[in-house]
Design a protein around this motif. Structure first.
Motif, PDB file in Angstrom:
ATOM      1  N   TRP A  42     -64.856 -12.135 -73.745  1.00  0.00           N
ATOM      2  CA  TRP A  42     -66.245 -12.528 -73.961  1.00  0.00           C
ATOM      3  C   TRP A  42     -67.156 -11.317 -73.945  1.00  0.00           C
ATOM      4  O   TRP A  42     -66.816 -10.270 -73.411  1.00  0.00           O
ATOM      5  CB  TRP A  42     -66.690 -13.546 -72.901  1.00  0.00           C
ATOM      6  N   SER A  43     -68.361 -11.477 -74.538  1.00  0.00           N
ATOM      7  CA  SER A  43     -69.297 -10.376 -74.697  1.00  0.00           C
ATOM      8  C   SER A  43     -70.568 -10.555 -73.883  1.00  0.00           C
ATOM      9  O   SER A  43     -71.030  -9.627 -73.231  1.00  0.00           O
ATOM     10  CB  SER A  43     -69.709 -10.234 -76.176  1.00  0.00           C
ATOM     11  N   HIS A  44     -71.160 -11.762 -73.966  1.00  0.00           N
ATOM     12  CA  HIS A  44     -72.495 -11.927 -73.404  1.00  0.00           C
ATOM     13  C   HIS A  44     -72.776 -13.407 -73.110  1.00  0.00           C
ATOM     14  O   HIS A  44     -72.008 -14.298 -73.502  1.00  0.00           O
ATOM     15  CB  HIS A  44     -73.554 -11.393 -74.376  1.00  0.00           C
ATOM     16  N   LEU A  45     -73.868 -13.651 -72.448  1.00  0.00           N
ATOM     17  CA  LEU A  45     -74.349 -15.002 -72.177  1.00  0.00           C
ATOM     18  C   LEU A  45     -74.867 -15.616 -73.471  1.00  0.00           C
ATOM     19  O   LEU A  45     -75.714 -15.040 -74.160  1.00  0.00           O
ATOM     20  CB  LEU A  45     -75.480 -14.960 -71.140  1.00  0.00           C
ATOM     21  N   GLY A  46     -74.337 -16.783 -73.812  1.00  0.00           N
ATOM     22  CA  GLY A  46     -74.744 -17.462 -75.036  1.00  0.00           C
ATOM     23  C   GLY A  46     -75.423 -18.779 -74.743  1.00  0.00           C
ATOM     24  O   GLY A  46     -74.922 -19.569 -73.920  1.00  0.00           O
ATOM     25  N   SER A  69     -74.624  -1.414 -76.364  1.00  0.00           N
ATOM     26  CA  SER A  69     -75.004  -2.246 -75.224  1.00  0.00           C
ATOM     27  C   SER A  69     -73.787  -2.971 -74.663  1.00  0.00           C
ATOM     28  O   SER A  69     -72.972  -3.518 -75.411  1.00  0.00           O
ATOM     29  CB  SER A  69     -76.058  -3.276 -75.645  1.00  0.00           C
ATOM     30  N   ARG A  70     -73.707  -2.981 -73.326  1.00  0.00           N
ATOM     31  CA  ARG A  70     -72.670  -3.748 -72.640  1.00  0.00           C
ATOM     32  C   ARG A  70     -73.311  -4.715 -71.638  1.00  0.00           C
ATOM     33  O   ARG A  70     -72.642  -5.196 -70.725  1.00  0.00           O
ATOM     34  CB  ARG A  70     -71.693  -2.816 -71.939  1.00  0.00           C
ATOM     35  N   ASP A  71     -74.571  -4.972 -71.859  1.00  0.00           N
ATOM     36  CA  ASP A  71     -75.332  -5.851 -70.987  1.00  0.00           C
ATOM     37  C   ASP A  71     -74.917  -7.302 -71.243  1.00  0.00           C
ATOM     38  O   ASP A  71     -75.120  -7.810 -72.354  1.00  0.00           O
ATOM     39  CB  ASP A  71     -76.828  -5.666 -71.267  1.00  0.00           C
ATOM     40  N   PRO A  72     -74.346  -7.999 -70.272  1.00  0.00           N
ATOM     41  CA  PRO A  72     -73.884  -9.371 -70.512  1.00  0.00           C
ATOM     42  C   PRO A  72     -75.020 -10.335 -70.822  1.00  0.00           C
ATOM     43  O   PRO A  72     -74.764 -11.454 -71.293  1.00  0.00           O
ATOM     44  CB  PRO A  72     -73.166  -9.734 -69.218  1.00  0.00           C
ATOM     45  N   TYR A  73     -76.267  -9.934 -70.564  1.00  0.00           N
ATOM     46  CA  TYR A  73     -77.398 -10.810 -70.846  1.00  0.00           C
ATOM     47  C   TYR A  73     -78.058 -10.510 -72.192  1.00  0.00           C
ATOM     48  O   TYR A  73     -79.083 -11.100 -72.524  1.00  0.00           O
ATOM     49  CB  TYR A  73     -78.435 -10.699 -69.720  1.00  0.00           C
ATOM     50  N   SER A  74     -77.476  -9.609 -72.958  1.00  0.00           N
ATOM     51  CA  SER A  74     -78.004  -9.259 -74.273  1.00  0.00           C
ATOM     52  C   SER A  74     -77.080  -9.765 -75.370  1.00  0.00           C
ATOM     53  O   SER A  74     -75.875  -9.470 -75.357  1.00  0.00           O
ATOM     54  CB  SER A  74     -78.156  -7.736 -74.402  1.00  0.00           C
ATOM     55  N   ILE A  75     -77.656 -10.484 -76.345  1.00  0.00           N
ATOM     56  CA  ILE A  75     -76.809 -10.985 -77.438  1.00  0.00           C
ATOM     57  C   ILE A  75     -76.371  -9.864 -78.375  1.00  0.00           C
ATOM     58  O   ILE A  75     -75.534 -10.075 -79.244  1.00  0.00           O
ATOM     59  CB  ILE A  75     -77.525 -12.083 -78.254  1.00  0.00           C
ATOM     60  N   HIS A  76     -76.930  -8.675 -78.192  1.00  0.00           N
ATOM     61  CA  HIS A  76     -76.516  -7.540 -79.024  1.00  0.00           C
ATOM     62  C   HIS A  76     -75.329  -6.797 -78.411  1.00  0.00           C
ATOM     63  O   HIS A  76     -74.872  -5.807 -78.984  1.00  0.00           O
ATOM     64  CB  HIS A  76     -77.692  -6.592 -79.239  1.00  0.00           C
ATOM     65  N   HIS A 122     -67.214 -10.394 -84.109  1.00  0.00           N
ATOM     66  CA  HIS A 122     -68.515 -11.033 -84.301  1.00  0.00           C
ATOM     67  C   HIS A 122     -69.573  -9.955 -84.094  1.00  0.00           C
ATOM     68  O   HIS A 122     -69.939  -9.637 -82.963  1.00  0.00           O
ATOM     69  CB  HIS A 122     -68.706 -12.193 -83.311  1.00  0.00           C
ATOM     70  N   LEU A 123     -70.042  -9.372 -85.212  1.00  0.00           N
ATOM     71  CA  LEU A 123     -70.959  -8.245 -85.150  1.00  0.00           C
ATOM     72  C   LEU A 123     -72.404  -8.719 -85.285  1.00  0.00           C
ATOM     73  O   LEU A 123     -72.677  -9.844 -85.707  1.00  0.00           O
ATOM     74  CB  LEU A 123     -70.629  -7.228 -86.238  1.00  0.00           C
ATOM     75  N   SER A 124     -73.331  -7.829 -84.955  1.00  0.00           N
ATOM     76  CA  SER A 124     -74.759  -8.147 -85.026  1.00  0.00           C
ATOM     77  C   SER A 124     -75.286  -8.007 -86.448  1.00  0.00           C
ATOM     78  O   SER A 124     -74.632  -7.433 -87.325  1.00  0.00           O
ATOM     79  CB  SER A 124     -75.551  -7.211 -84.110  1.00  0.00           C
ATOM     80  N   TRP A 125     -76.515  -8.514 -86.659  1.00  0.00           N
ATOM     81  CA  TRP A 125     -77.185  -8.392 -87.935  1.00  0.00           C
ATOM     82  C   TRP A 125     -77.466  -6.915 -88.237  1.00  0.00           C
ATOM     83  O   TRP A 125     -77.444  -6.060 -87.345  1.00  0.00           O
ATOM     84  CB  TRP A 125     -78.488  -9.193 -87.908  1.00  0.00           C
ATOM     85  N   GLN A 173     -71.915  -0.759 -85.020  1.00  0.00           N
ATOM     86  CA  GLN A 173     -70.785  -1.568 -84.568  1.00  0.00           C
ATOM     87  C   GLN A 173     -69.629  -1.530 -85.567  1.00  0.00           C
ATOM     88  O   GLN A 173     -68.454  -1.434 -85.175  1.00  0.00           O
ATOM     89  CB  GLN A 173     -71.252  -3.006 -84.322  1.00  0.00           C
ATOM     90  N   PHE A 174     -69.944  -1.605 -86.858  1.00  0.00           N
ATOM     91  CA  PHE A 174     -68.869  -1.541 -87.850  1.00  0.00           C
ATOM     92  C   PHE A 174     -68.184  -0.185 -87.813  1.00  0.00           C
ATOM     93  O   PHE A 174     -66.956  -0.099 -87.937  1.00  0.00           O
ATOM     94  CB  PHE A 174     -69.402  -1.829 -89.250  1.00  0.00           C
ATOM     95  N   GLU A 175     -68.941   0.884 -87.657  1.00  0.00           N
ATOM     96  CA  GLU A 175     -68.343   2.210 -87.594  1.00  0.00           C
ATOM     97  C   GLU A 175     -67.418   2.329 -86.389  1.00  0.00           C
ATOM     98  O   GLU A 175     -66.319   2.893 -86.486  1.00  0.00           O
ATOM     99  CB  GLU A 175     -69.428   3.280 -87.544  1.00  0.00           C
ATOM    100  N   ASN A 176     -67.836   1.816 -85.226  1.00  0.00           N
ATOM    101  CA  ASN A 176     -66.976   1.849 -84.037  1.00  0.00           C
ATOM    102  C   ASN A 176     -65.719   1.015 -84.255  1.00  0.00           C
ATOM    103  O   ASN A 176     -64.620   1.425 -83.852  1.00  0.00           O
ATOM    104  CB  ASN A 176     -67.745   1.344 -82.822  1.00  0.00           C
TER     105      ASN A 176
END
Length: 501
Positions: A311-315, A342-349, A372-375, A383-386
């Motif tokens: 999992w990544s973040h709070l949804g 960002s690795r903040d679990p409260y950020s959707i990014h 599941h990448l960001s806009w 993110q795509f480059e990483n």
């Protein structure tokens, strides 16, 4: 030209273990007028009672044509005799229309134990051919029916295991049974109706795919059966991949929809499933495995798959939101990794991707990334480059193919999509299978104005295959649409079929 045509019919009686058995089978050629169609055989035995035998799709034939095959076996019993002589007609229903092959109303007829009957004008035909090589199967039987009036001198199978880079020839034999079929091998004489049966066995060993065509030499000419110029193709089980964004438990009738997804995976015989917006209850950040939607789907599959998830973040303020890979085949190695800064679990990014390394029989190791990448405006490029660099590091000489799968939040033809194209490293497999001309303009010819080709393409979910991978997409379609299993999310799913190159 007829929309449905009989190629051959077979009526054989065997006496295995002293119990008479009768085998009826029919090979039919139909015009491919629409995807949704049905083919059946209306038949009656000596008792005069009419029955319907449903045919099943058997493979592609020539241009816009398909083979359909129907078969049924009967065993004699004290209270039931065999059908014996039969009469029959073929019916094809498609797009509200109905077409028949019924001998202009007289029906076809076939005497009991008469063997294989070639249809009118049939002179040379590959009969009862399969489309699949089972795991561990290293011998491929080929059975050829020849019009006896030809007085065939020689029947030969021309075949290859490597797409004709190297070819082989195998002689067929008349009157010698190499086919391990309980019906032909126990029949008294399958060479009736003026039809000769020739056969052989090809030693294909561990080949993924075999192509072949058939020649028949007579005193006057050489005849060919090459599947209407396409050659016959028999292969191992193809690889099927499904991607789907689950919408993080925001659906009405959510539990029913999870069950529907599991049923679709079973029905479509999917090998690898990549899921996004996998949800489980937040539980103060500790999660709740029993509520994990990937786990629930997996447990409702008839034979649960291997599963990795992270999992990544709070949804939606109450779920741990993440991604997952389900695989029919063993997962040899897996990892979850943030591709966002960002690795903040409260950020959707904050975006994490799961990689699973799967060993697929007759293909090899495949690296699958459920993403599941960001806009674009929220970090897609970084993110795509990483992700691209991570996938490149994992693509060692032992790996056959690498797939980046999932929800990329970039519309086809957008700036983000152009970034993928310009990387010159990954190809859009849905486009490759469904719009090969557009695909070539974008990914091969690099047309300067390719963006306008995708104006009506609103996908944001993709399977990107690394260039040079030993797989090719042969089919792809949207699933979980109003017409195909019904909606289960705010995204469509996509089902893709791959074969070794």
């Amino acid at each position: 030209m007829n929309k449905i045509t009989l190629l051959y019919a077979k009526n054989l009686i065997t006496r295995k273990a002293s119990v008479p058995e009768q085998d009826l089978s029919f090979l039919v050629l139909v015009d491919d007028l629409a995807f949704d169609k049905s083919v059946d055989v209306a038949w009656a035995g000596e008792d005069g009672v009419w029955h319907t035998l449903t045919a099943a799709y058997h493979g592609k034939a020539g241009h816009n044509q398909e083979y359909w095959f129907a078969r049924m076996a009967f065993a004699a019993a004290t209270d039931q005799s065999l059908p014996g002589n039969i009469q029959f007609a073929l019916r094809y229903r498609v797009s509200g229309a109905e077409y028949w092959d019924n001998q202009q109303g007289e029906n076809h007829s076939l005497q009991a134990d008469s063997g294989i009957m070639l249809a009118d004008k049939g002179r040379l035909l590959n009969v009862e051919f399969g489309r699949r090589l089972a795991d561990g199967e290293n011998l491929l039987p080929v059975v050829v029916a020849v019009d006896a009036a030809l007085q065939a001198r020689r029947v030969t199978i021309h075949w290859t295991r490597d797409d004709w880079r190297n070819s082989r020839k195998s002689a067929c034999h008349y009157g010698r049974n190499y086919w391990d079929s309980e019906f032909l091998s126990n029949a008294r004489n399958p060479n009736h109706y003026g039809c000769q049966i020739w056969n052989t066995v090809l030693k294909v060993d561990g080949a993924c795919r075999v192509h072949y065509r058939i020649s028949c030499e007579t005193r006057q000419e050489v005849l060919w059966d090459d599947n209407f110029g396409q050659n016959y193709s028999v292969q191992r089980r193809p690889l099927t991949v499904m991607i789907l964004n689950l919408h993080c438990c925001q659906e009405e009738n959510q539990d029913d929809k999870l069950s529907r997804i599991a049923r679709a995976i079973d029905a479509q015989d999917v090998d690898i499933v990549c899921l996004q917006e996998v949800a489980e209850l937040w539980n103060d950040g500790k999660g709740d495995w029993q509520t994990n939607t990937a786990r629930i789907i997996n447990e409702r599959i008839k034979s649960p798959y291997h599963l990795v998830t992270d999992w990544s973040h709070l949804g939606f303020d109450r779920y741990r939101e993440g991604v997952a890979v389900l695989s029919r085949y063993p997962i040899e190695r897996h990892q979850g990794r943030y591709v966002s800064s960002s690795r903040d679990p409260y950020s959707i990014h904050s975006r994490k991707v799961v990689m699973a390394q799967v060993r697929v029989p007759y293909v090899g190791l495949i690296n699958v990334f459920s993403s599941h990448l960001s806009w674009w405006e929220d970090g897609f490029a970084e993110q795509f480059e990483n992700l691209r660099q991570w996938a490149a590091d994992e693509h060692t000489h032992q790996v056959t193919a690498t797939m980046l799968c999932g929800d990329f939040n970039i519309k086809a033809g957008s700036r983000g999509y152009q970034l993928v194209v310009d990387s010159n490293e990954y190809d859009d497999q849905y486009l490759s299978a469904n719009s090969p001309q557009v695909f070539r303009r974008i990914f091969t010819a690099r047309d300067a104005h390719w963006e306008r080709c995708l104006d009506e393409d609103h996908r944001i979910d993709y399977v990107f295959l690394r260039k040079g991978s030993g797989l090719a997409a042969t089919a792809s379609r949207a699933v979980f649409t109003e017409q195909d299993y019904g909606r289960v999310s705010d995204h469509f799913g996509y089902l893709m079929t791959f074969e070794p190159t």
